[in-house]
Scaffold this motif. Structure first.
Motif, PDB file in Angstrom:
ATOM      1  N   ASP A   1       0.803  -1.217   0.000  1.00 36.23           N
ATOM      2  CA  ASP A   1       0.000   0.000   0.000  1.00 36.23           C
ATOM      3  C   ASP A   1       0.838   1.270   0.000  1.00 36.23           C
ATOM      4  O   ASP A   1       0.314   2.371   0.207  1.00 36.23           O
ATOM      5  N   GLY A   2       2.139   1.148  -0.219  1.00 39.44           N
ATOM      6  CA  GLY A   2       3.024   2.307  -0.202  1.00 39.44           C
ATOM      7  C   GLY A   2       3.885   2.365   1.035  1.00 39.44           C
ATOM      8  O   GLY A   2       4.941   3.025   1.024  1.00 39.44           O
ATOM      9  N   ASN A   3       3.433   1.706   2.100  1.00 38.67           N
ATOM     10  CA  ASN A   3       4.211   1.713   3.342  1.00 38.67           C
ATOM     11  C   ASN A   3       4.624   0.306   3.757  1.00 38.67           C
ATOM     12  O   ASN A   3       5.784   0.062   4.085  1.00 38.67           O
ATOM     13  N   ILE A   4       3.677  -0.602   3.723  1.00 39.47           N
ATOM     14  CA  ILE A   4       3.958  -1.959   4.191  1.00 39.47           C
ATOM     15  C   ILE A   4       3.400  -2.966   3.195  1.00 39.47           C
ATOM     16  O   ILE A   4       2.531  -2.638   2.376  1.00 39.47           O
ATOM     17  N   TYR A   5       3.924  -4.188   3.270  1.00 36.31           N
ATOM     18  CA  TYR A   5       3.425  -5.296   2.477  1.00 36.31           C
ATOM     19  C   TYR A   5       2.429  -6.102   3.314  1.00 36.31           C
ATOM     20  O   TYR A   5       2.692  -6.393   4.479  1.00 36.31           O
ATOM     21  N   THR A   6       1.302  -6.436   2.686  1.00 36.95           N
ATOM     22  CA  THR A   6       0.301  -7.257   3.367  1.00 36.95           C
ATOM     23  C   THR A   6       0.215  -8.600   2.652  1.00 36.95           C
ATOM     24  O   THR A   6      -0.016  -8.658   1.440  1.00 36.95           O
ATOM     25  N   ASN A   7       0.423  -9.696   3.397  1.00 37.01           N
ATOM     26  CA  ASN A   7       0.278 -11.018   2.809  1.00 37.01           C
ATOM     27  C   ASN A   7      -0.515 -11.912   3.758  1.00 37.01           C
ATOM     28  O   ASN A   7      -1.048 -11.437   4.769  1.00 37.01           O
ATOM     29  N   PHE A   8      -0.634 -13.180   3.408  1.00 35.51           N
ATOM     30  CA  PHE A   8      -1.415 -14.082   4.244  1.00 35.51           C
ATOM     31  C   PHE A   8      -0.719 -14.288   5.592  1.00 35.51           C
ATOM     32  O   PHE A   8       0.503 -14.494   5.645  1.00 35.51           O
ATOM     33  N   LYS A   9      -1.509 -14.218   6.672  1.00 33.13           N
ATOM     34  CA  LYS A   9      -0.907 -14.424   7.991  1.00 33.13           C
ATOM     35  C   LYS A   9      -0.526 -15.889   8.159  1.00 33.13           C
ATOM     36  O   LYS A   9      -1.021 -16.771   7.474  1.00 33.13           O
ATOM     37  N   GLU A  10       0.372 -16.100   9.084  1.00 30.11           N
ATOM     38  CA  GLU A  10       0.891 -17.448   9.308  1.00 30.11           C
ATOM     39  C   GLU A  10      -0.246 -18.387   9.732  1.00 30.11           C
ATOM     40  O   GLU A  10      -1.084 -18.053  10.563  1.00 30.11           O
ATOM     41  N   GLY A  11      -0.249 -19.558   9.151  1.00 31.12           N
ATOM     42  CA  GLY A  11      -1.276 -20.550   9.492  1.00 31.12           C
ATOM     43  C   GLY A  11      -2.409 -20.601   8.480  1.00 31.12           C
ATOM     44  O   GLY A  11      -3.164 -21.568   8.451  1.00 31.12           O
ATOM     45  N   ILE A  12      -2.558 -19.560   7.641  1.00 36.02           N
ATOM     46  CA  ILE A  12      -3.615 -19.557   6.629  1.00 36.02           C
ATOM     47  C   ILE A  12      -3.114 -20.325   5.402  1.00 36.02           C
ATOM     48  O   ILE A  12      -2.043 -20.046   4.868  1.00 36.02           O
ATOM     49  N   GLU A  13      -3.876 -21.307   4.950  1.00 39.42           N
ATOM     50  CA  GLU A  13      -3.493 -22.093   3.783  1.00 39.42           C
ATOM     51  C   GLU A  13      -3.509 -21.208   2.533  1.00 39.42           C
ATOM     52  O   GLU A  13      -4.469 -20.477   2.277  1.00 39.42           O
ATOM     53  N   LYS A  14      -2.440 -21.267   1.748  1.00 47.20           N
ATOM     54  CA  LYS A  14      -2.358 -20.465   0.539  1.00 47.20           C
ATOM     55  C   LYS A  14      -3.288 -21.051  -0.520  1.00 47.20           C
ATOM     56  O   LYS A  14      -3.135 -22.212  -0.912  1.00 47.20           O
ATOM     57  N   PRO A  15      -4.242 -20.270  -0.993  1.00 47.36           N
ATOM     58  CA  PRO A  15      -5.186 -20.785  -1.986  1.00 47.36           C
ATOM     59  C   PRO A  15      -4.545 -20.876  -3.372  1.00 47.36           C
ATOM     60  O   PRO A  15      -3.513 -20.260  -3.638  1.00 47.36           O
ATOM     61  N   VAL A  16      -5.193 -21.626  -4.243  1.00 47.09           N
ATOM     62  CA  VAL A  16      -4.716 -21.804  -5.609  1.00 47.09           C
ATOM     63  C   VAL A  16      -5.768 -21.233  -6.562  1.00 47.09           C
ATOM     64  O   VAL A  16      -6.931 -21.626  -6.517  1.00 47.09           O
ATOM     65  N   LEU A  17      -5.339 -20.287  -7.402  1.00 49.40           N
ATOM     66  CA  LEU A  17      -6.223 -19.723  -8.413  1.00 49.40           C
ATOM     67  C   LEU A  17      -6.270 -20.667  -9.617  1.00 49.40           C
ATOM     68  O   LEU A  17      -5.233 -21.065 -10.141  1.00 49.40           O
ATOM     69  N   ILE A  18      -7.489 -21.021 -10.031  1.00 45.45           N
ATOM     70  CA  ILE A  18      -7.675 -21.925 -11.178  1.00 45.45           C
ATOM     71  C   ILE A  18      -8.564 -21.208 -12.194  1.00 45.45           C
ATOM     72  O   ILE A  18      -9.719 -20.888 -11.903  1.00 45.45           O
ATOM     73  N   VAL A  19      -8.006 -20.931 -13.368  1.00 41.31           N
ATOM     74  CA  VAL A  19      -8.762 -20.330 -14.469  1.00 41.31           C
ATOM     75  C   VAL A  19      -8.964 -21.409 -15.525  1.00 41.31           C
ATOM     76  O   VAL A  19      -7.997 -21.895 -16.112  1.00 41.31           O
ATOM     77  N   ASN A  20     -10.216 -21.814 -15.738  1.00 44.68           N
ATOM     78  CA  ASN A  20     -10.534 -22.952 -16.591  1.00 44.68           C
ATOM     79  C   ASN A  20     -11.024 -22.508 -17.968  1.00 44.68           C
ATOM     80  O   ASN A  20     -11.769 -21.536 -18.098  1.00 44.68           O
ATOM     81  N   PHE A  21     -10.605 -23.252 -18.988  1.00 40.27           N
ATOM     82  CA  PHE A  21     -11.060 -23.045 -20.354  1.00 40.27           C
ATOM     83  C   PHE A  21     -11.556 -24.381 -20.905  1.00 40.27           C
ATOM     84  O   PHE A  21     -10.951 -25.422 -20.658  1.00 40.27           O
ATOM     85  N   LYS A  22     -12.629 -24.328 -21.674  1.00 40.43           N
ATOM     86  CA  LYS A  22     -13.066 -25.532 -22.364  1.00 40.43           C
ATOM     87  C   LYS A  22     -12.193 -25.751 -23.600  1.00 40.43           C
ATOM     88  O   LYS A  22     -11.669 -24.803 -24.181  1.00 40.43           O
ATOM     89  N   GLU A  23     -12.050 -27.013 -23.969  1.00 40.66           N
ATOM     90  CA  GLU A  23     -11.226 -27.345 -25.126  1.00 40.66           C
ATOM     91  C   GLU A  23     -11.761 -26.676 -26.386  1.00 40.66           C
ATOM     92  O   GLU A  23     -11.005 -26.407 -27.325  1.00 40.66           O
ATOM     93  N   SER A  24     -13.046 -26.335 -26.429  1.00 37.16           N
ATOM     94  CA  SER A  24     -13.626 -25.680 -27.598  1.00 37.16           C
ATOM     95  C   SER A  24     -13.053 -24.289 -27.831  1.00 37.16           C
ATOM     96  O   SER A  24     -13.280 -23.700 -28.891  1.00 37.16           O
TER      97      SER A  24
END
Length: 611
Positions: free
Chosen positions: A207-230
């Motif tokens: 935000d210009g001053n500090i970095y914000t990330n996931f706090k310890e103990g929170i499982e890191k999620p996985v982004l999944i962007v799906n496309f059909k073969e068509s």
């Protein structure tokens, strides 16, 4: 044979002339017809091969453009403030918290991905819940569900975890096999075959001053962007105008990503020549498939490394013209045997003229001129051939126009902008004239400023490249600083500490100028002491470092936090930072440090390039 010669010898003169005429006309006509057939076959095959190769390359450009936009959205999503704020106080053991967070995450996902018509579904998956919109933007049946208890055992999760924060494209897979759901193998779902972009969210929001990330103990999620073969079928299926041809797309391991035969999806290709063309990346070749020689045109999709292949059966290239050629030969032979030499000469002209036009047009198209049109004339067979040729050329031209539509608009905008500028040659002559007058009147400072301005103008108007040697960009910057030195005469000094070995390393054009300009306009404004501007450059084993440092009045924390903000920040500074990240990646860019009444330090990091 002797009896036949005796019969011929006993014929009358008229009969002999008729027989000789038939022989003399038939033999050359047969030879010409055969040469015409073989030449037409080779020319049509060669032109079709080149044109289809161009189609494959243009289709890959379309795929690259679409997938690159998705990658940019994934990168933007990875540093979204609301994403990290949503997980900051999140407790996955409370169902109500999961529902609230799902609503928030759905909004964030919609912000970046809902506008794309190519994306089938997008989700943020964890072992305990799958976050995301309840319906995709392109499917009435809703998103494909992900069973939470199976997600950690899927290849999607393993690939995302292995890459740890980098985008990875996963080739086409069968949904039931990926998520270990055997009961769905025979289900009639529109998401049976998908390919995906996955990334484990492992970044941070600044935000210009500090970095914000996931706090310890929170499982890191996985982004999944799906496309059909068509997705690929829509691009390739209608763009190959050759009867009997087919296309497929495979990764570098031979896994089929897209194929016109659905039974081959998500299987390993059984083409022994596929590893060879994967190494070649792009081109044309002749290969054997099921004992028959075929022509292939192939090209690699840059963003994913997957290879697109179009298979052209040689017979399919000439099936439409072969009946016309045969009919023409039989028709011509019959007529020429019955009519006079004059008629034969006329028909020969009718034969050769369309062939010459068609051959000339094919050569012009082979050299890249797709605006060629042939008037439909000659026999019915040739009209049909020319009509088919013109139709094929129209389809190719249409595809090229669609692919370059954006570039054409950009060119038009550039031309409109150039029309508003003065002729640089006139400007150079005018500045040189003013310089001569200044020298004659011993106005050395004016002459020096004019020379600097001329250097800047020449660099700006003639150099249209995005990347230039550092030496050229530094010459422009020194000319600009010289002019500003005359403006702020005696109020500041400039020090240079430049590594000579960096002179011919390429840099983004004008990448230092906005920071130097800010020093003069803001840093030295109302300064009650003598200003000092330092410009430094050095290189280490992997990177180049550029420093612009001044002892000006500095920047307060609020201003500093807003400088890189897309809405409130400096357009010039943001432009430099974004260009660097687009060209070299997110590991490179701009860092600003400042202290009130002490000064400001700009650090720019670029990769080291091999000369």
């Amino acid at each position: 044979m002797k009896d036949r010669l005796n019969i011929f010898a006993n014929l009358g003169l008229r009969s002999k002339l008729v027989v000789m005429y038939i022989i003399l006309i038939t033999i050359p006509l047969c030879i010409i017809s055969f040469r015409f057939y073989t030449a037409s076959k080779e020319i049509v095959s060669d032109v079709a091969k080149r044109n289809v190769y161009e189609i494959v390359k243009k289709n890959n450009e379309i795929v690259d453009t679409k997938l690159s936009q998705v990658q940019e959205n994934i990168i933007a999503f990875n540093v979204d403030k609301d994403l990290y704020n949503g997980f900051s106080d999140f407790n996955p053991e409370i169902d109500y918290n999961i529902v609230l967070l799902d609503n928030e995450i759905s909004k964030v996902l919609n912000k970046y991905f809902s506008q794309s018509k190519d994306i089938y579904s997008v989700q943020l998956a964890t072992s305990y819940f799958t976050f995301g919109p309840s319906k995709s933007s392109n499917s009435e049946s809703g998103k494909n569900f992900i069973p939470a208890n199976e997600f950690l055992e899927t290849d999607l999760y393993k690939i995302a975890k292995e890459k740890n924060g980098k985008i990875q494209w996963v080739p086409t897979y069968e949904f039931s096999e990926m998520f270990h759901l055997p009961y769905m193998r025979q289900a009639n779902t529109d998401y049976r075959y998908l390919f995906s972009a996955v990334e484990m969210i492992n970044g941070a929001y600044f935000d210009g001053n500090i970095y914000t990330n996931f706090k310890e103990g929170i499982e890191k999620p996985v982004l999944i962007v799906n496309f059909k073969e068509s997705f690929f079928q829509k691009i390739f299926s209608q763009s190959i105008p050759i009867e009997g041809s087919f296309f497929f797309i495979a990764d570098n391991k031979g896994s089929i990503i897209s194929h016109q035969d659905p039974s081959k999806l998500a299987t390993l290709a059984d083409y022994p020549w596929l590893p060879r063309i994967i190494l070649q990346k792009s081109g044309t070749d002749r290969v054997e498939i099921d004992g028959v020689e075929n022509i292939i045109c192939f090209d690699t999709i840059k963003g994913t490394g997957w290879i697109s292949v179009v298979v052209l059966p040689p017979q399919g290239l000439i099936n439409k013209i072969l009946p016309a050629i045969k009919s023409f030969i039989i028709y011509s032979v019959s007529i020429l045997i019955l009519v006079s030499l004059f008629t034969a000469f006329f028909i020969t002209g009718r034969i050769t003229k369309p062939i010459q036009k068609l051959t000339k047009a094919m050569k012009m198209i082979g050299s890249g001129n797709f605006d060629v049109k042939i008037a439909e004339e000659g026999s019915r067979e040739f009209k049909l051939l020319i009509n088919r040729f013109n139709g094929m050329n129209d389809k190719i031209q249409k595809l090229i126009e669609e692919n370059y539509e954006i570039k054409i608009r950009e060119r038009e905008a550039e031309i409109r902008a150039l029309n508003l500028q003065l002729d640089p040659h006139f400007m150079y002559n005018t500045l040189n004239l003013i310089n001569l007058i200044s020298v004659e009147n011993e106005q050395d400072e004016v002459s020096e400023m004019i020379v600097s301005l001329s250097t800047m103008l020449r660099y700006t108007s003639k150099n249209k490249k995005f990347l230039v040697p550092f030496k050229e960009d530094m010459e422009y910057l020194k000319s600009y600083i010289l002019i500003m030195t005359k403006r702020f005469e005696g109020k500041f000094t400039v020090e240079y500490n430049i590594d000579p070995e960096s002179a011919f390393q390429e840099v983004p054009k004008f990448f230092l100028q906005p920071f130097v300009e800010n020093t003069f306009v803001h840093g030295f404004e109302s300064l009650n002491r003598k200003g000092l501007l330092k410009i430094s450059c050095w290189m280490d084993e992997n990177s180049r470092w550029f420093i612009v440092e001044d002892n000006g009045k500095g920047i307060n924390k609020d201003q500093l936090s807003n400088i890189m903000n897309s809405e409130k920040g400096s357009i010039g500074i943001q432009n430099v930072d974004q260009r660097i990240k687009i060209i070299y990646g997110d590991d490179y860019g701009v860092l600003i440090e400042s202290e009130i009444q002490v000064g400001t330090k700009i650090t720019i990091k670029l990769p080291l390039t091999i000369l």
